[in-house]
Scaffold this motif. Structure first.
Motif, PDB file in Angstrom:
ATOM      1  N   UNK A 104      -6.250 129.575   7.962  1.00 30.22           N
ATOM      2  CA  UNK A 104      -7.378 130.411   7.264  1.00 30.22           C
ATOM      3  C   UNK A 104      -7.848 129.450   6.359  1.00 30.22           C
ATOM      4  N   UNK A 105      -9.373 129.921   6.128  1.00 28.80           N
ATOM      5  CA  UNK A 105      -9.839 129.409   5.048  1.00 28.80           C
ATOM      6  C   UNK A 105      -9.497 129.885   3.613  1.00 28.80           C
ATOM      7  N   UNK A 106      -9.121 129.071   2.726  1.00 33.30           N
ATOM      8  CA  UNK A 106      -8.625 129.480   1.411  1.00 33.30           C
ATOM      9  C   UNK A 106      -9.690 130.214   0.585  1.00 33.30           C
ATOM     10  N   UNK A 107      -9.360 131.277   0.111  1.00 32.92           N
ATOM     11  CA  UNK A 107     -10.282 131.947  -0.952  1.00 32.92           C
ATOM     12  C   UNK A 107     -11.284 132.798  -0.021  1.00 32.92           C
ATOM     13  N   UNK A 108     -11.127 132.933   1.065  1.00 34.48           N
ATOM     14  CA  UNK A 108     -11.987 134.062   1.706  1.00 34.48           C
ATOM     15  C   UNK A 108     -11.211 135.270   1.665  1.00 34.48           C
ATOM     16  N   UNK A 129      -8.828 136.095   8.636  1.00 37.73           N
ATOM     17  CA  UNK A 129      -8.575 136.157  10.027  1.00 37.73           C
ATOM     18  C   UNK A 129      -8.512 134.543  10.373  1.00 37.73           C
ATOM     19  N   UNK A 130      -7.548 134.424  11.286  1.00 36.03           N
ATOM     20  CA  UNK A 130      -7.189 132.743  11.647  1.00 36.03           C
ATOM     21  C   UNK A 130      -8.625 132.416  12.277  1.00 36.03           C
ATOM     22  N   UNK A 131      -8.700 131.041  12.027  1.00 36.10           N
ATOM     23  CA  UNK A 131      -9.618 130.102  12.793  1.00 36.10           C
ATOM     24  C   UNK A 131      -8.911 128.857  13.351  1.00 36.10           C
ATOM     25  N   UNK A 132      -9.495 128.551  14.542  1.00 31.06           N
ATOM     26  CA  UNK A 132      -9.078 127.733  15.435  1.00 31.06           C
ATOM     27  C   UNK A 132      -9.894 126.323  15.227  1.00 31.06           C
ATOM     28  N   UNK A 133      -9.324 125.299  14.999  1.00 27.94           N
ATOM     29  CA  UNK A 133      -9.807 123.849  14.795  1.00 27.94           C
ATOM     30  C   UNK A 133      -9.309 122.873  15.666  1.00 27.94           C
ATOM     31  N   UNK A 134     -10.069 122.124  16.414  1.00 28.56           N
ATOM     32  CA  UNK A 134      -9.680 121.053  17.306  1.00 28.56           C
ATOM     33  C   UNK A 134      -9.166 119.972  16.555  1.00 28.56           C
TER      34      UNK A 134
END
Length: 195
Positions: free
Chosen positions: A63-67, A71-76
């Motif tokens: 999750x991006x901090x401070x948003x 909701x979860x985001x997927x990073x390759x």
């Protein structure tokens, strides 16, 4: 090994995966530079939640901090240019912890988006394959007119859209109405490509 073909990124990521695992286990925020699919490099402060493998690649779920919208985001993993573990601790309540099994039940092609409940009618070759592909899916009823099964599933909207469209003319999204309209718009754009 003779038949092994490595991913095209050709990066050795074993030590990096270990570093990511430590940041997840210790619940430490990370500062990253990440190259998106379009080639743009973005900087984020992330709360790393889990590490998964799917369809040839390792992914960090975070999750991006401070948003505000959590909701979860997927990073390759192979697309990180920088991954610095900070001393800043985050706390994730046990009930909200990342669970890889539950995540895989709801995601298609490693695209997240909003978690939604969809309903669709299906009349293709293998109903069993549909229920296997979407582990949260269940038949809720059969259509009164043509007795085709109506299926309901909890899924991440963006990834499942790609899968739904791959079912060609053997599937119709029914609910929610806004998602049905989104599918219609996508199909219209596809038709426009052939004009």
């Amino acid at each position: 090994l003779v038949n092994y073909i490595p991913p095209r990124h050709n990066k050795n990521i074993i030590d990096f995966i270990w570093k990511i695992s430590i940041s997840i286990q210790e619940q430490k925020k990370v500062e990253v530079k990440y190259e998106r699919q379009d080639g743009k490099i973005k900087e984020y402060k992330l709360m790393p939640l889990g590490l998964v493998f799917s369809e040839y690649y390792f992914y960090l779920v975070g999750e991006i901090s401070g948003k505000d919208n959590k909701h979860s985001i997927v990073f390759r993993v192979d697309r990180f240019h920088k991954y610095d573990i900070t001393d800043e601790i985050f706390s994730m309540p046990y009930k909200d912890r990342f669970e890889e099994g539950e995540f895989h039940k709801r995601i298609q092609f490693m695209y997240t988006g909003e978690l939604i409940k969809i309903q669709f009618k299906f009349w293709g070759d293998s109903l069993e394959a549909i229920l296997d592909r979407l582990p949260t899916a269940k038949i809720v009823r059969y259509d009164e007119k043509d007795y085709k099964p109506i299926i309901e599933a909890d899924v991440y909207g963006e990834g499942v859209k790609r899968w739904l469209l791959s079912q060609k003319e053997f599937l119709e999204v029914l609910r929610p109405e806004s998602y049905r309209n989104e599918i219609k718009k996508t199909i219209q754009k596809m038709v426009d490509n052939y004009k």
